[in-house]
Write a protein that holds these residues in place. Sequence first.
Motif, mmCIF file in Angstrom:
data_model
loop_
_atom_site.group_PDB
_atom_site.id
_atom_site.type_symbol
_atom_site.label_atom_id
_atom_site.label_comp_id
_atom_site.label_asym_id
_atom_site.label_seq_id
_atom_site.Cartn_x
_atom_site.Cartn_y
_atom_site.Cartn_z
ATOM 1 N N ASP A 154 0.830 -1.214 0.000
ATOM 2 C CA ASP A 154 0.000 0.000 0.000
ATOM 3 C C ASP A 154 0.862 1.260 0.000
ATOM 4 O O ASP A 154 0.602 2.203 -0.758
ATOM 5 C CB ASP A 154 -0.914 -0.003 1.236
ATOM 6 C CG ASP A 154 -1.960 -1.107 1.182
ATOM 7 O OD1 ASP A 154 -2.288 -1.542 0.056
ATOM 8 O OD2 ASP A 154 -2.422 -1.546 2.251
ATOM 9 N N LEU A 155 1.879 1.281 0.865
ATOM 10 C CA LEU A 155 2.760 2.456 0.906
ATOM 11 C C LEU A 155 3.566 2.615 -0.382
ATOM 12 O O LEU A 155 3.882 3.732 -0.796
ATOM 13 C CB LEU A 155 3.713 2.340 2.099
ATOM 14 C CG LEU A 155 3.095 2.435 3.498
ATOM 15 C CD1 LEU A 155 4.166 2.236 4.560
ATOM 16 C CD2 LEU A 155 2.395 3.774 3.700
ATOM 17 N N SER A 156 3.889 1.503 -1.010
ATOM 18 C CA SER A 156 4.684 1.549 -2.247
ATOM 19 C C SER A 156 3.939 2.246 -3.374
ATOM 20 O O SER A 156 4.562 2.838 -4.275
ATOM 21 C CB SER A 156 5.062 0.130 -2.679
ATOM 22 O OG SER A 156 5.831 -0.501 -1.688
ATOM 23 N N MET A 157 2.606 2.198 -3.346
ATOM 24 C CA MET A 157 1.822 2.856 -4.389
ATOM 25 C C MET A 157 2.031 4.379 -4.374
ATOM 26 O O MET A 157 1.906 5.034 -5.408
ATOM 27 C CB MET A 157 0.337 2.540 -4.205
ATOM 28 C CG MET A 157 -0.033 1.076 -4.466
ATOM 29 S SD MET A 157 0.333 0.545 -6.171
ATOM 30 C CE MET A 157 1.858 -0.383 -5.945
ATOM 31 N N ILE A 158 2.329 4.908 -3.197
ATOM 32 C CA ILE A 158 2.607 6.355 -3.104
ATOM 33 C C ILE A 158 3.856 6.696 -3.915
ATOM 34 O O ILE A 158 3.900 7.699 -4.635
ATOM 35 C CB ILE A 158 2.795 6.761 -1.628
ATOM 36 C CG1 ILE A 158 1.534 6.441 -0.823
ATOM 37 C CG2 ILE A 158 3.142 8.244 -1.525
ATOM 38 C CD1 ILE A 158 1.711 6.643 0.673
ATOM 39 N N ILE A 159 4.875 5.848 -3.799
ATOM 40 C CA ILE A 159 6.132 6.077 -4.523
ATOM 41 C C ILE A 159 5.904 5.971 -6.026
ATOM 42 O O ILE A 159 6.405 6.793 -6.807
ATOM 43 C CB ILE A 159 7.206 5.061 -4.082
ATOM 44 C CG1 ILE A 159 7.322 5.016 -2.552
ATOM 45 C CG2 ILE A 159 8.542 5.394 -4.713
ATOM 46 C CD1 ILE A 159 7.663 6.335 -1.927
ATOM 47 N N VAL A 160 5.143 4.961 -6.419
ATOM 48 C CA VAL A 160 4.881 4.755 -7.849
ATOM 49 C C VAL A 160 4.183 5.977 -8.443
ATOM 50 O O VAL A 160 4.466 6.400 -9.566
ATOM 51 C CB VAL A 160 4.039 3.480 -8.060
ATOM 52 C CG1 VAL A 160 3.605 3.347 -9.516
ATOM 53 C CG2 VAL A 160 4.818 2.253 -7.623
ATOM 54 N N ALA A 161 3.273 6.586 -7.668
ATOM 55 C CA ALA A 161 2.501 7.726 -8.170
ATOM 56 C C ALA A 161 3.370 8.969 -8.376
ATOM 57 O O ALA A 161 3.036 9.846 -9.177
ATOM 58 C CB ALA A 161 1.365 8.039 -7.195
ATOM 59 N N THR A 162 4.482 9.049 -7.638
ATOM 60 C CA THR A 162 5.345 10.246 -7.742
ATOM 61 C C THR A 162 6.339 10.188 -8.903
ATOM 62 O O THR A 162 6.856 11.223 -9.323
ATOM 63 C CB THR A 162 6.139 10.429 -6.440
ATOM 64 O OG1 THR A 162 6.996 9.283 -6.249
ATOM 65 C CG2 THR A 162 5.201 10.565 -5.254
ATOM 66 N N LEU A 163 6.608 8.984 -9.403
ATOM 67 C CA LEU A 163 7.640 8.839 -10.446
ATOM 68 C C LEU A 163 7.358 9.667 -11.697
ATOM 69 O O LEU A 163 8.264 10.338 -12.222
ATOM 70 C CB LEU A 163 7.817 7.363 -10.806
ATOM 71 C CG LEU A 163 8.542 6.502 -9.771
ATOM 72 C CD1 LEU A 163 8.629 5.053 -10.248
ATOM 73 C CD2 LEU A 163 9.940 7.037 -9.496
ATOM 74 N N PRO A 164 6.129 9.674 -12.257
ATOM 75 C CA PRO A 164 5.882 10.485 -13.460
ATOM 76 C C PRO A 164 6.160 11.964 -13.240
ATOM 77 O O PRO A 164 6.669 12.648 -14.136
ATOM 78 C CB PRO A 164 4.389 10.239 -13.738
ATOM 79 C CG PRO A 164 4.090 8.933 -13.097
ATOM 80 C CD PRO A 164 4.953 8.886 -11.879
ATOM 81 N N ILE A 165 5.848 12.468 -12.027
ATOM 82 C CA ILE A 165 6.089 13.886 -11.741
ATOM 83 C C ILE A 165 7.587 14.191 -11.777
ATOM 84 O O ILE A 165 8.031 15.211 -12.329
ATOM 85 C CB ILE A 165 5.503 14.252 -10.358
ATOM 86 C CG1 ILE A 165 3.995 13.989 -10.347
ATOM 87 C CG2 ILE A 165 5.794 15.708 -10.017
ATOM 88 C CD1 ILE A 165 3.347 14.166 -8.990
ATOM 89 N N ASN A 248 9.964 15.500 0.972
ATOM 90 C CA ASN A 248 9.497 15.596 2.357
ATOM 91 C C ASN A 248 7.981 15.499 2.451
ATOM 92 O O ASN A 248 7.439 14.924 3.417
ATOM 93 C CB ASN A 248 9.976 16.907 2.988
ATOM 94 C CG ASN A 248 11.472 16.894 3.286
ATOM 95 O OD1 ASN A 248 12.033 15.846 3.599
ATOM 96 N ND2 ASN A 248 12.117 18.041 3.185
ATOM 97 N N ILE A 249 7.304 16.069 1.463
ATOM 98 C CA ILE A 249 5.842 15.951 1.436
ATOM 99 C C ILE A 249 5.432 14.491 1.304
ATOM 100 O O ILE A 249 4.510 14.014 1.994
ATOM 101 C CB ILE A 249 5.261 16.794 0.281
ATOM 102 C CG1 ILE A 249 5.446 18.287 0.578
ATOM 103 C CG2 ILE A 249 3.781 16.468 0.070
ATOM 104 C CD1 ILE A 249 5.079 19.190 -0.572
ATOM 105 N N ILE A 250 6.144 13.768 0.433
ATOM 106 C CA ILE A 250 5.844 12.345 0.243
ATOM 107 C C ILE A 250 6.086 11.559 1.531
ATOM 108 O O ILE A 250 5.273 10.707 1.930
ATOM 109 C CB ILE A 250 6.710 11.779 -0.898
ATOM 110 C CG1 ILE A 250 6.310 12.413 -2.233
ATOM 111 C CG2 ILE A 250 6.581 10.251 -0.982
ATOM 112 C CD1 ILE A 250 7.242 12.096 -3.372
#
Length: 575
Positions: A154-165, A248-250
Motif C-alpha cells: 500500500d505504501l509503495s503505491m505512493i512512490i509509484v505515483a510520484t515517479l511520473p512527476i 518531504n511531502i511524500i
Amino acid sequence: MKLIINYLKHYKKWLFMDMISVLGFALVELGLPTIISNMIDGGITNNDIHYLYQMWALAIIIAIIGVLGTISLGYCSARISTSITRDIRNDIFSKVQSFSPAEFDKFGISSLITRTNNDAYQIQLFVNTLLRTALLTPVMVIVSFALTFTTSLDLSMIIVATLPIIIIGVIAIAKVSQPLSLHQQSSLDALNRISRENLTGLKIIRAFNNDAYEQTRFNETNDDYTKYTKKIFRLMTLSQPIFWLFMNIIIMIIYYISATMIDANTLQVGKVVAFQDYVFHAMYSMMLFCTVFMMYPRANVSAKRIMAVLNTSNSMIDDGKDIDNSDHCSIIFDHVCFAYPNSTDYVLKDISFKAQAGETIAFIGSTGSGKSTLINLIPRFYNITSGNIYIDDMNINEYSMTSLRQKIGFVPQKATLFTGSIADNMKYGKHDANDEELMHAAKISQSLDFIMEKENGFDEQISENATNISGGQRQRLSIARAIIKKPEIYIFDDSFSALDFKTDAALRLALKQETKQAIVMIVAQRISTIMDASKIIVLNEGQIVGMGTHQQLLKNCDIYQQIAYSQLSEEELYG
C-alpha cells in the motif's frame, strides 16, 4: 554520449572496479535499514539481547564494506573522468596541430582554447557525476523499490505515483538548460577572444587611449556570459530545494498512512523505519540521477563542440611519402595559381620560375602583391589552386609533410619565440644541437654579442611573447633557429626588417658563406637587402611583372625602378 563511450572503452578495468564499488556501497545503504528493522522488530520487541549483538556485529561488517566501497567508487570515478579529460585534450591538441590556416579561421584561436580547456572540463564533471550516480541509481532504485514492495504494498503505491512527476520535471529542466548552456559557451568564446586581444594589443590600446572603450567591450561580453551563467545556476539551485520539498511531502504522507496502519496492527514499527530509509535512498538516488540529467545538456553542448574539432577534415591531406633525395636541390613553380579557401579571387596568378642550389631568389613588390603568400606555398601551409610546385624534381604533394618541411628552414615575418632559454629556442631547429653548433648559428645570425651580454648567456630565459628582448634580437634568434637546422632551402619572410643597416649587411654577408649549397628565398621591402640576389622577382597584384638581377630590373622593370628610386640614390643603386 558517443564521445564519452568512445573514451570509456580504454578504461574497462577501472569501469569494472567502479561497478563493484557501486555494489559495495549499495549493500551498505540498503543493508543497514534492513538490519535496523530486524533489530527493532526481532530484538528489541522480543528483548533478545543475543540477536541484537549478532545484528550489531553484522552492521559493523557491512559498514566497513560500505566505507571501502565509497572510497573505491570515488577513486575509480575520479581516475576515469580525469583520464578521459586528459585524452580528450591530447586529441584536440594533436588534431589542432594538423590544422591548416583554413581550419584555424573556421574555429578561431579563442574558441579552440575554450574547447580544449573549459569544454573538456565540463565533460570531466559530467563523467565523474555519471560514474558516481548513473551506475548506482539503477541498483539503488530497483532494490529499494523491491524492498518497499515486500515491506508494504500500500505504501509503495505512493512512490509509484510520484515517479511520473519526477520524470516530467527532469525533462523540463533539461529542455530549458540546453539552449542556455549553448549561449553560455559561445559567450565564453567571445570573452576569451576579447581578453586575448586586449592582452596582446595592450600597447596599441594605450597608445590610442582606448582603455575605456575596451573596458566597455569586455564588460558587455562579461555581462552576457554572466547572464546565462546566472540562469543556469538559478535553475540548478532551485531544482534541488523543490525536489527536497517534494520528497518531504511524500515522506509526511507515508508517515500519516503508516501511523494509521500501525494503529490497526497491520504494520510493524521496524518496517516503517526500514520503509522510510528505502524511500529515502530510492528518492535520493533519483535526485542524484536528476543531477546527471541537469548536467547533461551542458555536457552535450561541450561534447558537440569538441566533436566538431575532432571530426573536422583537414584541407591539407598528408598522403605523401618520407623521401630523402638531398643529392641536389631545386625548386620549380610551374604556372601556379592560388586563391584562399572559400574565395574565388586569385591572390597569385600564373607564377613560374626556377631556383637551383647556391642561388638566392628575392621577392619584392607593393603591400598585398602576394609575396608572403607565395613562399607559404613551399612548406604547404596552403594547397595551391592550380599548377605544380616541384622540389628536387618531385611534386611537393608526393612528400610527407615531415620530409618536406625537414628540407626547409623557415623564418616568418613575425619572429615568434617560446618561453624557455635562448638555447632552447635555438634548438627548436635541431633538438640535439651541441654547444659548438649553437655558437656557430649565433655568430652567423649576429646574435652572439647580445647573447653573451646577458647574465646567463645561452641559458638566459625568454619571457612570454619575448618581451624581454628587442624586435631585432627576436629576428636574429629566429634566423639562428633556421641556420642551426642546416636545411636545403632557407625562406626569409621579411625577416631583416627590424635590423639596422650595419647588422643587416653583416648578416647577409655571413649567410652568403653559410648557404652556398642551399637555396635562399627572401621576401624583402628594402632594395639594399636583395641587391646581390641571383634573381629578383617583382610581384604586382599576384603576377610576376619582372624577373632578373638588380641591374637588369633597373633597366626593364618600371615597378622595380619606382621602388628602387624611392629608397636609394642613383649612386647607391648603380654603385
